[in-house]
Write a protein that holds these residues in place. Structure first.
Motif: not given
Length: 168
Positions: A31-58
């Motif tokens: 989530v931190l990588v996603q927030v930082i990349s959305r605010n400070f980088l041109p685009n956000a990596p898509s893998w962060t949303e999936e891994l955040a979801r899977y981490s939450f599930i486990y």
């Protein structure tokens, strides 16, 4: 027997704490990588949303066992407070009945539904990370293993301590 059981439950809970903490840290990192990349980088990596979801599930899969052993599920407070002030044994019996019902439901789900759902015969991968979905679906199987084990331990702990006098 009570000391041995308490020690086993403590070790079991520490393992669940450690595993859920690892997945919580992974969730926070993604989530931190996603927030930082959305605010400070041109685009956000898509893998962060999936891994955040899977981490939450486990994290939830390991956390349900802790919640069951610590009696920290959402409950009806006024009923528990009323019974605790009137008759602690009645509250213990009510808790045991609810735990046995949930235990039976978990075992039915584990036997009847989970193998078909968690171990699909077709191969499927996640879109962004290309992780095999069987590893993600396994978390549901794990949940329905951890939760009954936790309830059995709690039921045994309650029955072993049934004859003890409450501390004043």
């Amino acid at each position: 027997m009570k000391k041995g059981l308490d020690k086993f439950i403590k070790v079991y809970m520490e393992i669940l704490y450690a595993l859920s903490s690892v997945f919580y840290a992974g969730f926070c990192f993604c989530v931190l990588v996603q927030v930082i990349s959305r605010n400070f980088l041109p685009n956000a990596p898509s893998w962060t949303e999936e891994l955040a979801r899977y981490s939450f599930i486990y994290m939830v899969a390991f956390g349900v066992g802790l919640a069951a052993l610590k009696h920290e599920f959402v409950n009806v407070e006024f009923l528990g407070d009323f019974l605790k002030s009137k008759n602690q044994k009645a509250l213990d019996v009510l808790n045991l009945v609810i735990e046995v019902i949930i235990l039976a439901m978990c075992l039915i789900i584990l036997v009847m539904a989970e193998p078909k759902y968690c171990f699909p015969t077709f191969a499927m991968n996640s879109t962004a990370t290309n992780i095999s979905m069987k590893y993600i679906y396994f978390s549901q199987f794990l949940t329905f293993i951890i939760l009954p084990v936790s309830y059995v331990l709690d039921i045994v702990r309650t029955l072993v301590g049934w004859t003890e006098k409450p501390a004043a």
